[in-house]
Design an enzyme around this catalytic site. Sequence first.
Site, short mmCIF file in Angstrom:
data_model
loop_
_atom_site.label_atom_id
_atom_site.label_comp_id
_atom_site.label_asym_id
_atom_site.label_seq_id
_atom_site.Cartn_x
_atom_site.Cartn_y
_atom_site.Cartn_z
CD GLU A 31 2.39 50.95 1.59
OE1 GLU A 31 3.61 50.68 1.65
OE2 GLU A 31 1.64 50.95 2.58
CG HIS A 55 4.36 43.63 0.58
ND1 HIS A 55 3.90 42.85 1.62
CD2 HIS A 55 4.36 44.90 1.04
CE1 HIS A 55 3.64 43.61 2.66
NE2 HIS A 55 3.91 44.88 2.34
CD GLU A 56 6.00 47.64 -0.69
OE1 GLU A 56 5.02 48.31 -0.32
OE2 GLU A 56 6.76 47.05 0.12
CG HIS A 87 0.62 48.06 0.56
ND1 HIS A 87 -0.16 47.89 1.69
CD2 HIS A 87 1.88 47.73 0.94
CE1 HIS A 87 0.61 47.48 2.70
NE2 HIS A 87 1.85 47.38 2.26
CE1 TYR A 118 4.81 44.32 6.23
CE2 TYR A 118 4.89 44.90 8.55
CZ TYR A 118 5.04 45.26 7.23
OH TYR A 118 5.41 46.53 6.89
CG ASP A 167 9.43 52.66 13.58
OD1 ASP A 167 8.97 52.46 12.45
OD2 ASP A 167 10.62 52.49 13.90
CD GLU A 223 2.28 46.80 5.69
OE1 GLU A 223 2.53 45.88 4.88
OE2 GLU A 223 2.46 48.01 5.42
N1 BES Z 1 4.29 50.07 4.06
C1 BES Z 1 5.40 49.22 4.33
C2 BES Z 1 6.61 49.97 4.80
C3 BES Z 1 6.42 50.76 6.08
C4 BES Z 1 5.58 50.34 7.09
C5 BES Z 1 7.13 51.93 6.24
C6 BES Z 1 5.44 51.11 8.24
C7 BES Z 1 6.98 52.69 7.39
C8 BES Z 1 6.14 52.28 8.39
C9 BES Z 1 5.78 48.39 3.11
O1 BES Z 1 4.69 47.99 2.36
C10 BES Z 1 6.44 47.15 3.60
O2 BES Z 1 5.81 46.40 4.30
N2 BES Z 1 7.70 46.94 3.24
C11 BES Z 1 8.48 45.79 3.65
C12 BES Z 1 8.67 44.82 2.52
C13 BES Z 1 7.58 43.80 2.38
C14 BES Z 1 7.92 42.85 1.25
C15 BES Z 1 7.32 43.04 3.64
C16 BES Z 1 9.85 46.28 4.03
O3 BES Z 1 10.17 47.43 3.77
O4 BES Z 1 10.61 45.50 4.61
ZN ZN Z 2 3.48 46.58 3.35
#
Ligand code: BES
Ligand code: ZN
Length: 645
Positions: A312, A336-337, A340, A422, A414, A359
């Site tokens: 995002e 989703h993005e 954010h 989520y 991580d 999230e």
């Molecule tokens: N902000 C996250 C991606 C993220 C989280 C990157 C933590 C690094 C550390 C992004 O908004 C996200 O949640 N992406 C998901 C897709 C979403 C539709 C659930 C993904 O990348 O799978």
């Molecule tokens: Zn996200």
Amino acid sequence: MKMKTTLKNQTAFFLIALTFIANLISAGNAQRPTSSTQKSPAVETFAEDVHSYSNPRAVRVRNVDLDWTVLFNKKILQGTATLSLSRSFDYYTTSIVLDTRDLNIEKAEISDDGKNFKATTFKLGATDKILGAPLTVQLSSNAGFVRIYYSTSPNASGLQWLTPEQTAGKKTPFMFSQAQAIHARSFIPLQDSPQVRVTYSARVRTPKNLLAVMSAEGNSQNNNVRNGEYRFRMPHEISPYLIAIAVGDLQFRSLGRRTGVYTEPSMIEKSAFELSDTEKMVEATEKLFGAYRWGRYDLLVLPPSFPFGGMENPMLTFATPTILAGDKSLVSLVAHELAHSWSGNLVTNATWRDFWLNEGFTTYLERRIIEAVYGKPRREMEATLGRNSLEEEMASMATRDQILYVDLKGRDPDEGFTGIPYEKGALFLRYLEETFGREKFDKFVRGYFDSHAFQSITTADFVDYLNKNLITANLQSARRVSIEDWIYQPGLPINAPQPASDAFVKIEAQAKNYIGGKIAANKIQTRAWTTQEWLHFLKSLPQDLGVKRMAELDRAFNLTNRGNSEIAFQWLMMSIKNDYSTAYQRLEEFLTTIGRRKFVRPLFAELVKMPEGTKRAVAIYTKARSGYHPITRASVDEILKWKNQ
Ligand code: BES
Ligand code: ZN
């Protein structure tokens, strides 16, 4: 002029000395002085962040000014970061500690006025595997600016450098950043904590034939004018993990009044089609949760090695090309993005313990946007898939990780990237919606965004706001709500919402009939099935389906050759579990062309469960590894116990 400065210096020194003494007397008093609900724009968050060496309580970075040259031949960014500081009178310090990882620091300078800089001393501390190394820079009593001359490492964890062969166009190289959670420090020396909010500006020099884009204003002016020098500015205070850059052969296509997409020229048509509902989504979200406060909303569709589905980055969402299904069936990622822009970028988790605030809210909002734009049945399908995958994941998850307010001390943030923040987070908010009614809940959510706009907050801040603005005002309905269970206990409370989809009930019945031998594979009614229905069908089948049934289904529905990334992934997982060798060539193709970690990691993890699979995994990874992003690489290295060979 000179005298004035000296006078100012003396006064400031006196003040600092005075408060230093006062501070010694009241040492230990480290509480955040203001309540989270106060409207003041200068609310400062002080929350213990175990993932940053910095001490924003004593000195806080306010603006980051970047001057970079993008050197593709060396795979490095080279230049300077100039940080504007504000010093606390309560917590006196003679130095600033910045977060870094694998940076090559050339020199450091300080300045009182931001114009005249002079050299200062610095010290790079020992490197921690997770956190990187603290960079301590000596300040003078009046220093308001620090400038670091540095270059990145070719292996910077937050950057990926692609050769021309790794791009769609095959002619020019590509570079992009991914800073969340703690990778900004691998390309900028700064206070890499989400509670530190900064504005930023950048001057970026690139090869003349390439375009640079950033999570900031400046992209549209730059469009098509390729002169090798680009300027950007983010006027809103954002957390450092939202600073982002990409450089490549990029083309732009408008999608609406304030929306558009960047990608490589050969991908632009497909991307513009797939993302054509973006403007509608922004409008729908504004109607639900208040104004979009960032000006433009553009997307960047990256090469397939992008390790995430989406990121995002403000004003410029980064997205994987694996959402380009050809039928807009995977655009909940855009919802989703985009969401954010409210939950995450406007109101931000203060530490990675509070990640669920980003999230969980965003997943809840995502589903509300899907409902508004595509209808309730689609929302319920996606919510059901979400809840089911959460339960599946939780079955083999340590209880300490099933807690929204997860303890990440001594761990890589991580490790908090699971279905818990989520899906459990979204269920909690849906639970509040169902308990208090949509009208009251939506008003609450809007108020939450308005009162915390451009602030970073902790879980405790949220609980405080929830108690004051939803719970106490509606004690009747609130009696049943146990915030304690939702936020601080593992698992799902028994009264967690259960999304329901009629379409899915029918799918389950057909799956059962097929498995029970009542209908043949080619008699399953799949006409007009959406991606979500296909996914649910595949997931409704037993894990040990057997090669015979796999082959039957494949013959009837050509599943091995599906282009839809989600369906292909699901099918390939089943193929490994059932040793369905017909799909192995497709598996290899999938893993050597796509670097999205959500797909890559489980496939390798499944492969290594069997000796034959391990061999296959090693053979595939030998080919695929150099094309993977450092983040995906780290995950697969761990699974295969890969030693840099
Ligand atoms: N902000 C996250 C991606 C993220 C989280 C990157 C933590 C690094 C550390 C992004 O908004 C996200 O949640 N992406 C998901 C897709 C979403 C539709 C659930 C993904 O990348 O799978
Ligand atoms: Zn996200």
